[in-house]
Structure formats: structure tokens, C-alpha cells
Design an enzyme around this catalytic site. Structure first.
Site, PDB file in Angstrom:
ATOM      1  N   LEU A 196     127.292  43.759 -61.450  1.00 58.86           N
ATOM      2  CA  LEU A 196     127.822  42.736 -60.746  1.00 58.86           C
ATOM      3  C   LEU A 196     126.845  42.447 -59.666  1.00 58.86           C
ATOM      4  O   LEU A 196     126.062  43.107 -59.093  1.00 58.86           O
ATOM      5  CB  LEU A 196     129.151  43.201 -59.990  1.00 58.86           C
ATOM      6  CG  LEU A 196     130.149  43.546 -60.966  1.00 58.86           C
ATOM      7  CD1 LEU A 196     131.482  43.740 -60.005  1.00 58.86           C
ATOM      8  CD2 LEU A 196     130.365  42.795 -62.006  1.00 58.86           C
ATOM      9  N   ASP A 197     126.952  41.096 -59.363  1.00 61.79           N
ATOM     10  CA  ASP A 197     126.198  40.406 -58.019  1.00 61.79           C
ATOM     11  C   ASP A 197     127.011  40.232 -57.120  1.00 61.79           C
ATOM     12  O   ASP A 197     128.042  40.626 -57.027  1.00 61.79           O
ATOM     13  CB  ASP A 197     125.274  39.264 -58.439  1.00 61.79           C
ATOM     14  CG  ASP A 197     126.279  38.143 -59.074  1.00 61.79           C
ATOM     15  OD1 ASP A 197     127.248  38.035 -58.574  1.00 61.79           O
ATOM     16  OD2 ASP A 197     125.607  37.032 -59.579  1.00 61.79           O
ATOM     17  N   LEU A 198     126.369  39.625 -55.832  1.00 59.50           N
ATOM     18  CA  LEU A 198     127.281  39.160 -54.841  1.00 59.50           C
ATOM     19  C   LEU A 198     128.226  38.493 -54.949  1.00 59.50           C
ATOM     20  O   LEU A 198     129.174  38.436 -54.190  1.00 59.50           O
ATOM     21  CB  LEU A 198     126.422  38.589 -53.736  1.00 59.50           C
ATOM     22  CG  LEU A 198     125.100  39.376 -53.330  1.00 59.50           C
ATOM     23  CD1 LEU A 198     124.091  38.387 -52.264  1.00 59.50           C
ATOM     24  CD2 LEU A 198     125.569  40.767 -52.380  1.00 59.50           C
ATOM     25  N   PHE A 199     128.564  37.779 -56.083  1.00 62.11           N
ATOM     26  CA  PHE A 199     129.803  36.835 -56.519  1.00 62.11           C
ATOM     27  C   PHE A 199     130.733  37.649 -57.165  1.00 62.11           C
ATOM     28  O   PHE A 199     131.447  36.943 -57.586  1.00 62.11           O
ATOM     29  CB  PHE A 199     129.267  35.641 -57.108  1.00 62.11           C
ATOM     30  CG  PHE A 199     128.267  34.795 -56.422  1.00 62.11           C
ATOM     31  CD1 PHE A 199     128.566  34.000 -55.076  1.00 62.11           C
ATOM     32  CD2 PHE A 199     126.719  34.602 -56.645  1.00 62.11           C
ATOM     33  CE1 PHE A 199     127.912  33.102 -54.397  1.00 62.11           C
ATOM     34  CE2 PHE A 199     126.102  34.113 -55.940  1.00 62.11           C
ATOM     35  CZ  PHE A 199     126.268  33.299 -54.776  1.00 62.11           C
ATOM     36  N   GLN A 200     130.355  38.899 -57.492  1.00 60.83           N
ATOM     37  CA  GLN A 200     131.251  39.834 -58.099  1.00 60.83           C
ATOM     38  C   GLN A 200     131.581  39.473 -59.514  1.00 60.83           C
ATOM     39  O   GLN A 200     132.526  39.787 -60.226  1.00 60.83           O
ATOM     40  CB  GLN A 200     132.776  39.907 -57.276  1.00 60.83           C
ATOM     41  CG  GLN A 200     132.561  40.530 -56.125  1.00 60.83           C
ATOM     42  CD  GLN A 200     131.906  41.978 -56.073  1.00 60.83           C
ATOM     43  OE1 GLN A 200     132.585  42.734 -56.483  1.00 60.83           O
ATOM     44  NE2 GLN A 200     130.794  41.825 -55.299  1.00 60.83           N
TER      45      GLN A 200
END
Length: 137
Positions: A14-18
């Protein structure tokens, strides 16, 4: 031939945006290609030859997001073959929703380590790929 593998989305995907980071999809489709090759080739034959298969182009279309815990299916098949290049079509499907997450075309060339150049495909390989493509036409 259509090869299918499944990947469960983990927290580290996952990235910062989930949702799954775009770069992770490249890893997912690479895993799909290696699973395809495991089934398509005799492992003792194709890695021992003078040939290598460098990727020269990836075209990837992001269709929908994938999130933590999703079960994804990577579908991989040969789509077309040229004189020295072959293109694989890969699709990632969310198994629970049957939604297309990613569509990708990956092109690579038949490359001779000795000649340090792309070369025409050996006849036996070409025939095997053409037979695989014909299954979907």
C-alpha cells in the site's frame, strides 16, 4: 495457454492513500510472467541457452484500485509474436468483485548474449508461442 496466479494484497503493497501503489503492479505482473514461464518452458532448457528475454516495453492501464486484503488474480498469456519480439497480455482481476484492476501489455525481445543483439526467435520457440496464441483466437 493462460496462466493464473493469485496474490493477496498485504500492508507493504500500500501507498499513502491506502491502496496498492502503482509500482507494485509491475511486481505483480512480473510474478505472473515468471509463473507463466515456469509452466511454458522446460526450466533446464531455456535458462541454459545463449538467449535472454529483456523487457523492452510495458504499457499498463490502471482500471480500478486494489486495497488491503483483496485477493488478486494475475492472468498471463502470449498475445502476439514478431520476428524478434513477443508481447504478453496480462490482466489483474479482483477475485471477490470480478473487477478488472490492471491491463498490461509487456513486450520483450529474443536476445543473444553472445551476439549482444536481438535475434529472430528459434523455430521451435516460435511454433510453441504461435500455438499458444492460437488457443485464444
Amino acid at each position: 495457454m493462460l496462466n493464473k496466479i493469485r496474490i493477496k494484497v498485504r500492508g507493504y503493497h500500500l501507498d499513502l492513500f491506502q491502496h496498492v501503489n502503482n509500482a507494485r503492479y509491475l511486481e505483480f505482473i512480473e510474478e505472473g510472467r515468471w509463473a507463466f514461464f515456469d509452466e511454458f518452458f522446460d526450466k533446464d532448457d531455456w535458462m541454459q541457452q545463449d538467449l535472454v528475454w529483456p523487457v523492452v516495453n510495458i504499457n499498463i492501464n490502471f482500471k480500478s484500485e486494489a486495497n488491503f486484503g483483496d485477493l488478486l488474480e494475475v492472468q498471463t498469456r502470449y498475445a502476439k509474436i514478431g520476428n524478434r519480439s513477443v508481447t504478453m497480455q496480462q490482466t489483474i482481476i479482483n477475485v471477490e468483485t470480478n473487477t478488472t484492476v490492471v491491463e498490461a501489455d509487456v513486450t520483450y525481445v529474443c536476445f543473444s548474449k553472445a551476439a549482444k543483439a536481438a535475434i529472430p526467435f528459434p523455430d521451435d520457440f516460435r511454433q510453441k508461442v504461435e500455438q499458444s496464441i492460437a488457443e485464444f483466437e
